[in-house]
Design an enzyme around this catalytic site. Structure first.
Site, PDB file in Angstrom:
ATOM      1  N   ASN A 318      65.006  86.396  64.061  1.00 41.38           N
ATOM      2  CA  ASN A 318      63.594  86.638  64.246  1.00 41.38           C
ATOM      3  C   ASN A 318      62.911  85.289  64.110  1.00 41.38           C
ATOM      4  O   ASN A 318      63.570  84.285  63.876  1.00 41.38           O
ATOM      5  CB  ASN A 318      63.104  87.617  63.158  1.00 41.38           C
ATOM      6  CG  ASN A 318      62.132  88.635  63.683  1.00 41.38           C
ATOM      7  OD1 ASN A 318      61.131  88.270  64.294  1.00 41.38           O
ATOM      8  ND2 ASN A 318      62.403  89.903  63.447  1.00 41.38           N
ATOM      9  N   ASP A 319      61.599  85.240  64.241  1.00 39.30           N
ATOM     10  CA  ASP A 319      60.861  83.995  64.031  1.00 39.30           C
ATOM     11  C   ASP A 319      61.501  82.827  64.794  1.00 39.30           C
ATOM     12  O   ASP A 319      61.500  82.834  66.011  1.00 39.30           O
ATOM     13  CB  ASP A 319      60.750  83.683  62.542  1.00 39.30           C
ATOM     14  CG  ASP A 319      59.983  84.761  61.764  1.00 39.30           C
ATOM     15  OD1 ASP A 319      59.522  85.718  62.395  1.00 39.30           O
ATOM     16  OD2 ASP A 319      59.870  84.643  60.547  1.00 39.30           O
ATOM     17  N   HIS A 320      62.086  81.856  64.115  1.00 38.48           N
ATOM     18  CA  HIS A 320      62.616  80.648  64.755  1.00 38.48           C
ATOM     19  C   HIS A 320      64.058  80.842  65.239  1.00 38.48           C
ATOM     20  O   HIS A 320      64.916  79.987  65.019  1.00 38.48           O
ATOM     21  CB  HIS A 320      62.553  79.469  63.786  1.00 38.48           C
ATOM     22  CG  HIS A 320      61.185  79.130  63.326  1.00 38.48           C
ATOM     23  ND1 HIS A 320      60.529  79.857  62.347  1.00 38.48           N
ATOM     24  CD2 HIS A 320      60.318  78.155  63.704  1.00 38.48           C
ATOM     25  CE1 HIS A 320      59.327  79.333  62.146  1.00 38.48           C
ATOM     26  NE2 HIS A 320      59.176  78.308  62.949  1.00 38.48           N
TER      27      HIS A 320
END
Length: 728
Positions: A318-320
């Site tokens: 998720n995210d990065h």
């Protein structure tokens, strides 16, 4: 600790300094064996030194803000298209950041705009000569000379990203006020890599109690432009796009490695960018490969440091996560010990459960312990109903976990928010028991699948296995179908058009191919359908006895006299206006068909594609909407085809799709192979354990009969209940 216990283990609890008593009480009540920190929270010595393993969250690219502020030329960048401006005379001025959130982006004037930027007349599609435009850094505007009156003009320009987007989201959502804005540095630059190495070494020394370093995630966030004002006015939010890995430094490195240099327009694409719905070009695939190789190489170096410090490395899917690509071949080279993802639904659970090359797979549940939920629901604010939210998500996740298991569940956020929700606290305790029961069954052996292999055909294939462009988005036919499949007792694989071309046809182990989407999107296939080899291969597959299910605008492209390029196989096509002069075959719907046997209350497929008409008289219409086919079937040589003008995930339509799969595979008898008579219920049989799990996916009590090779089993279930039965 007994990892088979129903009361403890496999649970990650978010701790919070200042709430030590609550943290330790809930750790015991929820059966946690791990306590973690979260964005905006810290763990106190009392929690860290308690009898629990500690996960510590670390985002390497935003960890040292002092260095980032002192080295702004090493910040991450992106390539942005200005809003179109219509010329009212022969000169037009473009305010580059008009409409963008100016706390997120700052124009990069350090790299020569004449070298890196492009200006376009979007009315003609032609680039404006660099000699005919000028940039004023003070005002942030580009002025175009020799403009054509009433033509639209845009500028592709590079920006530094001065507020890391996940921190920005958490800041805005939780009203962090004057808390410092964190900036993302770009490890494509050697100086930034040196800083990350130095910081990580120091951090590992300062966290002796940390057992697991929970990387959030590696280096590049998914594409997330914000508008102005910032309050969640997203211009775009695509969790699969690489736009935030684009920088002048990365392009220079790409040119050295690949032998050619992309232009800004290769990333901007007239404002479409390279979003996940767009069929990826060769250049974009090359870019993804370049970023993936870099992220793996430097990521492995960081993970080796973590291992040398005697700690485990988990990554947040998720995210990065951009560049990590867990379903690609390089992923194993990282050396991750585990993977975690924050999920809402079934296909996201499968995305984690089937991730290769890790020993621990964990799902972070929702609602996240924030006042406002990720989906904008009030959650823990006044009027919020976090128990109902969690129960809704768990119902969809649970059916996926029947098929493929994970090792852990958990939560993140501010633990103190649950204090005023005792019903939520009690529900999570019971959910934890239910999860552990399923986990233990998978530890003994996999659930039995019906002997049917279904392939979802997209431009992405296995690169985006059990993924689309983010969380579950209603109205996306591909998303809806994938969610239904996530809990279905069939083997599901993901194939691409390139797979078919490289292999000289469809894999003969596949029983049914599903193609769902809209014209030109990556899920339907876009220009791949103009390649006669694709048409030939799938026609041959069906003719030899395979099944084909099309949803929405399958096989669609504005090419030749057909719109659905496999209309001769599917038996239907779509009217776009150019063939209205032709008469159409009449039909009478026949609801007495195997596919519709559980749909006595009618068919509700959600938003449907209109203008569908019959290709010939061999096609049988099972249901119609507004006088056009909504559900039809057709035999083609030895194979069978099903067409659905729409599809919406719900209990009735899960059963409809299952029947469509079995019928198109010519395996109708499998409706008696560990299937429930009541479509609000589903089941899974674990042969090695001798256990049958039956679940109720509705908010009402249900009665059902499980049909199986071992006989029939009558089961009564309370609302949302699951039961485990001994079956010898």
């Amino acid at each position: 600790m007994d990892n088979r216990s129903l009361n403890t283990g496999g649970f990650t609890l978010p701790g919070e300094a200042g709430y030590e008593t609550l943290t330790l009480e809930l750790a015991k009540k929820w059966g946690a064996d791990v306590i973690r920190d979260s964005d905006g929270t810290q763990l106190s010595p009392e929690i860290i030194e308690s009898d629990y393993d500690i996960y510590s969250t670390l985002c390497l690219v935003r960890a040292d803000n002092e260095w980032a502020k002192a080295n702004r030329s090493k910040l991450q960048q992106c390539c942005v298209m200005s809003r179109p401006v219509t010329a009212a005379s022969d000169t037009v001025s473009v305010d580059l950041l008009d409409g963008y959130f100016k706390e997120q982006l700052v124009i990069n004037a350090d790299d020569d705009p004449k070298e890196w930027w492009q200006v376009f007349d979007r009315t003609t599609g032609e680039e404006v000569s660099a000699s005919d435009w000028s940039f004023d850094a003070a005002s942030g505007t580009v002025t175009i000379a020799k403009a054509v009156k009433w033509h639209r003009y845009t500028v592709n320009f590079f920006c530094y990203r001065i507020w890391e987007e996940i921190s920005m989201y958490n800041h805005v959502t939780n009203d962090w006020g004057d808390k410092e804005h964190l900036m993302p540095i770009d490890p494509i630059y050697p100086e930034a890599r040196d800083q990350i190495r130095s910081y990580l070494k120091r951090w590992l020394e300062e966290h002796p109690h940390t057992k697991v370093v929970r990387l959030t995630s590696m280096f590049y966030n998914f594409w997330w432009f914000w508008g102005d004002p910032e309050k969640q006015k997203f211009i775009v939010n695509d969790w699969g796009s690489y736009e935030f890995s684009v920088s002048t430094g990365a392009i220079r490195q790409f040119e050295k490695e690949k032998g050619y240099r992309p232009k800004s327009e290769d990333f901007v694409n007239a404002g479409l960018y390279n979003n996940s719905y767009k069929v990826p070009s060769k250049l974009y695939r090359d870019w993804m490969d370049f970023v993936n190789a870099f992220v793996v190489e430097f990521g492995k170096e960081c993970i080796d440091m973590i291992h040398e410090a005697g700690k485990l490395a988990f990554v947040f899917y998720n995210d990065h996560w951009i560049g990590i690509e867990p379903y690609n071949e390089r992923f194993k080279d990282f050396g991750f010990d585990g993977i975690i993802d924050g999920i809402f639904n079934g296909f996201e659970a499968r995305k984690v459960a089937e991730c290769p090359a890790v020993s621990v797979r964990e799902i972070r549940m929702h609602p996240y312990l924030f006042p406002t939920g990720v989906n904008g629901e009030p959650s823990f604010l006044p009027g919020g109903k976090p128990t109902d939210e969690c129960k809704r998500y768990w119902t969809d996740i649970r059916r996926a976990l029947l098929r493929k298991g994970v090792d852990r569940v958990g939560f993140g956020g501010y633990l103190h928010l649950v204090e005023n929700h005792p019903d939520f606290v009690d529900y999570i305790e019971s959910m934890g028991h239910e999860f552990r029961a399923l986990r233990n069954l998978h530890l003994e052996g996999a659930s039995q699948e019906a002997p049917v292999k279904v392939a979802l055909l997209t431009a992405w294939g296995n690169t985006r296995a059990w993924a689309c462009c983010g969380h579950f988005n209603r109205g996306n036919y591909y998303n809806e179908v994938m969610e239904a499949l996530s809990g279905m007792s069939v083997e599901t694989v993901f194939i691409s058009f390139d797979d078919i071309l490289e292999n000289g046809g469809v894999d003969t182990s596949i029983d049914v191919v599903i193609n769902a989407g809209l014209v030109d999107d990556s899920w339907s296939g876009g220009d791949y359908w103009t390649d006669p080899r694709i048409v030939e291969a799938i026609s041959e597959f069906v003719a030899n006895g395979g099944g084909l299910i099309g949803v929405g605008e399958p096989t669609a492209q504005r090419h030749s006299s057909q719109y659905f390029q496999l209309s001769h196989v599917l038996g239907v096509d779509r009217e776009l206006g150019r063939t209205r002069a032709f008469n159409r075959f009449e039909f009478e719907p026949n609801a007495d068909h195997f596919i519709l046997q559980d749909n006595q209350d009618g068919l509700e497929l959600g938003k449907k594609v209109d203008g569908i008409y019959l290709f010939d008289t061999q096609t049988e219409v099972l249901a119609a909407a507004n006088g056009t086919p909504a559900l039809s079937v057709r035999s083609f040589e030895k194979g069978r085809c099903v067409y659905l003008a729409g599809y919406r995930y719900d209990a009735a339509n899960v059963r409809l799709l299952l029947r469509a799969i079995l019928w198109s595979a010519s395996k109708e008898q499998l409706m008696e192979h560990w299937q429930c008579s009541n479509y609000f219920t589903e089941c899974a049989y674990y042969e090695k354990a001798g256990k049958l799990v039956v679940i109720n996916n509705s908010n009402e009590p249900q009665e059902t009969v499980v049909l199986s090779p071992k006989g029939e089993f009558s089961v009564s279930l309370a609302a949302n209940e699951s039961k485990i039965l001994e079956v010898s």
